[in-house]
Design a protein around this motif. Structure first.
Motif, mmCIF file in Angstrom:
data_model
loop_
_atom_site.group_PDB
_atom_site.id
_atom_site.type_symbol
_atom_site.label_atom_id
_atom_site.label_comp_id
_atom_site.label_asym_id
_atom_site.label_seq_id
_atom_site.Cartn_x
_atom_site.Cartn_y
_atom_site.Cartn_z
ATOM 1 N N LYS A 111 0.926 -1.194 0.017
ATOM 2 C CA LYS A 111 0.025 0.005 -0.196
ATOM 3 C C LYS A 111 0.926 1.365 0.116
ATOM 4 O O LYS A 111 0.400 2.353 -0.373
ATOM 5 C CB LYS A 111 -0.980 0.176 1.351
ATOM 6 C CG LYS A 111 -1.738 -1.292 1.323
ATOM 7 C CD LYS A 111 -2.799 -1.004 2.706
ATOM 8 C CE LYS A 111 -3.736 -2.401 2.729
ATOM 9 N NZ LYS A 111 -4.366 -2.163 4.036
ATOM 10 N N SER A 138 2.646 1.788 -7.608
ATOM 11 C CA SER A 138 1.996 0.561 -8.284
ATOM 12 C C SER A 138 3.094 0.154 -9.225
ATOM 13 O O SER A 138 3.693 0.936 -9.870
ATOM 14 C CB SER A 138 0.810 1.147 -8.907
ATOM 15 O OG SER A 138 0.406 0.002 -9.578
ATOM 16 N N HIS A 151 -3.565 1.338 7.096
ATOM 17 C CA HIS A 151 -4.997 0.652 6.786
ATOM 18 C C HIS A 151 -5.933 1.685 6.875
ATOM 19 O O HIS A 151 -7.433 1.553 6.390
ATOM 20 C CB HIS A 151 -5.222 -0.251 8.347
ATOM 21 C CG HIS A 151 -4.869 -1.550 8.400
ATOM 22 N ND1 HIS A 151 -4.995 -2.406 7.276
ATOM 23 C CD2 HIS A 151 -4.124 -2.094 9.262
ATOM 24 C CE1 HIS A 151 -4.360 -3.579 7.585
ATOM 25 N NE2 HIS A 151 -3.967 -3.573 8.738
ATOM 26 N N ARG A 205 -5.647 4.279 4.655
ATOM 27 C CA ARG A 205 -5.698 4.590 3.310
ATOM 28 C C ARG A 205 -6.858 4.278 2.390
ATOM 29 O O ARG A 205 -7.466 3.203 2.606
ATOM 30 C CB ARG A 205 -4.386 4.136 2.420
ATOM 31 C CG ARG A 205 -4.185 4.454 1.046
ATOM 32 C CD ARG A 205 -2.934 4.209 0.453
ATOM 33 N NE ARG A 205 -2.074 5.158 0.492
ATOM 34 C CZ ARG A 205 -0.851 4.983 -0.066
ATOM 35 N NH1 ARG A 205 -0.588 4.124 -0.794
ATOM 36 N NH2 ARG A 205 0.001 5.781 0.405
ATOM 37 N N ASP A 206 -7.553 5.446 2.028
ATOM 38 C CA ASP A 206 -8.656 5.094 1.167
ATOM 39 C C ASP A 206 -10.021 4.781 2.204
ATOM 40 O O ASP A 206 -10.810 4.332 1.606
ATOM 41 C CB ASP A 206 -8.458 4.146 0.005
ATOM 42 C CG ASP A 206 -7.438 4.544 -1.094
ATOM 43 O OD1 ASP A 206 -7.412 6.132 -1.165
ATOM 44 O OD2 ASP A 206 -6.804 3.739 -1.383
ATOM 45 N N ALA A 207 -9.607 4.852 3.329
ATOM 46 C CA ALA A 207 -10.804 4.630 4.273
ATOM 47 C C ALA A 207 -11.992 5.482 4.307
ATOM 48 O O ALA A 207 -11.819 6.770 4.181
ATOM 49 C CB ALA A 207 -10.369 4.173 5.642
ATOM 50 N N ASP A 208 -13.094 5.101 4.733
ATOM 51 C CA ASP A 208 -14.229 6.040 4.876
ATOM 52 C C ASP A 208 -14.070 6.716 6.314
ATOM 53 O O ASP A 208 -14.215 6.144 7.305
ATOM 54 C CB ASP A 208 -15.652 5.429 4.595
ATOM 55 C CG ASP A 208 -16.755 6.281 4.626
ATOM 56 O OD1 ASP A 208 -16.418 7.355 4.971
ATOM 57 O OD2 ASP A 208 -17.947 5.811 4.745
ATOM 58 N N GLU A 215 -10.602 -2.909 9.075
ATOM 59 C CA GLU A 215 -9.873 -3.950 8.604
ATOM 60 C C GLU A 215 -9.633 -5.073 9.478
ATOM 61 O O GLU A 215 -9.393 -6.199 8.962
ATOM 62 C CB GLU A 215 -8.596 -3.668 7.676
ATOM 63 C CG GLU A 215 -9.060 -2.694 6.404
ATOM 64 C CD GLU A 215 -8.878 -1.201 6.853
ATOM 65 O OE1 GLU A 215 -9.143 -0.151 5.750
ATOM 66 O OE2 GLU A 215 -9.063 -0.782 8.313
#
Length: 214
Positions: free
Chosen positions: A108, A112, A183, A185-188, A211
């Motif tokens: 993460k 990429s 964890h 990252r990109d969480a709501d 998560e």
């Protein structure tokens, strides 16, 4: 069994000197001629010689580990079995960061495998600068923490165990915090805060993340 204080002092000073001079190769210094696996392993052994090897049969860099990182898509696949600058950069970052974080979380954090080479080059350049800065910070902090151990007039054997415990706990807490933040990252945000409220009422750990739900 008591520690040999002179030996501990010798090792601490050598480690400090090593980190003060340790430098990863710049992006343009990485070979871009297409290396085969055995050449890659030999090259990484030079770049990452600080990683301890307790047993020659348990080397940190092996064809199996590199193939696994490709299979898990943590790094780009080789081109016709050859590894170029971008592959070497990924491997350096993976093998240095994996000392303190899981491969799943590491994925993460890194670029990429499909990112353009320029993106990877910029990330890698910033990364090796951070390695230098953290190395300097770490040696300064360690020097301050071991002053009594380095003092030949101090004979308290308990100081070594205290330093070891502190070092292990600091490394552990740092890893846990890094994993927790990754964890997110990109969480709501709303979902995270809602889960924290539920955990607070249930007496759950305040750093748990969605998560990690069973």
């Amino acid at each position: 069994m008591p520690y040999d204080k002179e030996l501990i002092t010798h090792k601490l000073i050598r480690w400090e000197e090593y980190l003060n001079h340790y430098k990863l190769p710049a992006w343009k210094e990485l070979p871009d001629i297409g290396l085969y696996m055995d050449q890659v392993i030999a090259l990484l052994a030079q770049y990452l010689d600080f990683i301890p090897v307790e047993d020659q049969k348990d080397k940190p860099v092996t064809p199996t580990t590199i193939n696994n990182y490709v299979r898990l898509k943590v790094m780009p696949a080789p081109e016709k079995r050859r590894y170029y600058r971008v592959h070497i950069a990924f491997l350096i970052m993976i093998f240095t960061l994996k000392q303190g974080i899981s491969i799943g979380s590491l994925q993460k954090l890194l670029p990429s495998p499909t990112d353009e080479e320029g993106v990877v080059a910029a990330f890698y350049t910033n990364y090796i600068q951070q390695v230098r800065e953290i190395g300097s910070f770490y040696t300064a902090q360690t020097r301050a923490a071991v002053q009594d151990i380095l003092d030949p007039q101090v004979t308290d054997q308990g100081l070594v165990e205290k330093f070891l415990i502190q070092s292990i706990l600091q490394a552990g807490f740092s890893r846990i915090l890094a994993e927790k933040i990754l964890h997110l990252r990109d969480a709501d945000p709303a979902a995270v805060l809602a889960q924290e409220t539920i955990r607070d009422h249930q007496g759950r750990h305040p750093m748990d993340t969605p998560e990690e739900e069973d």
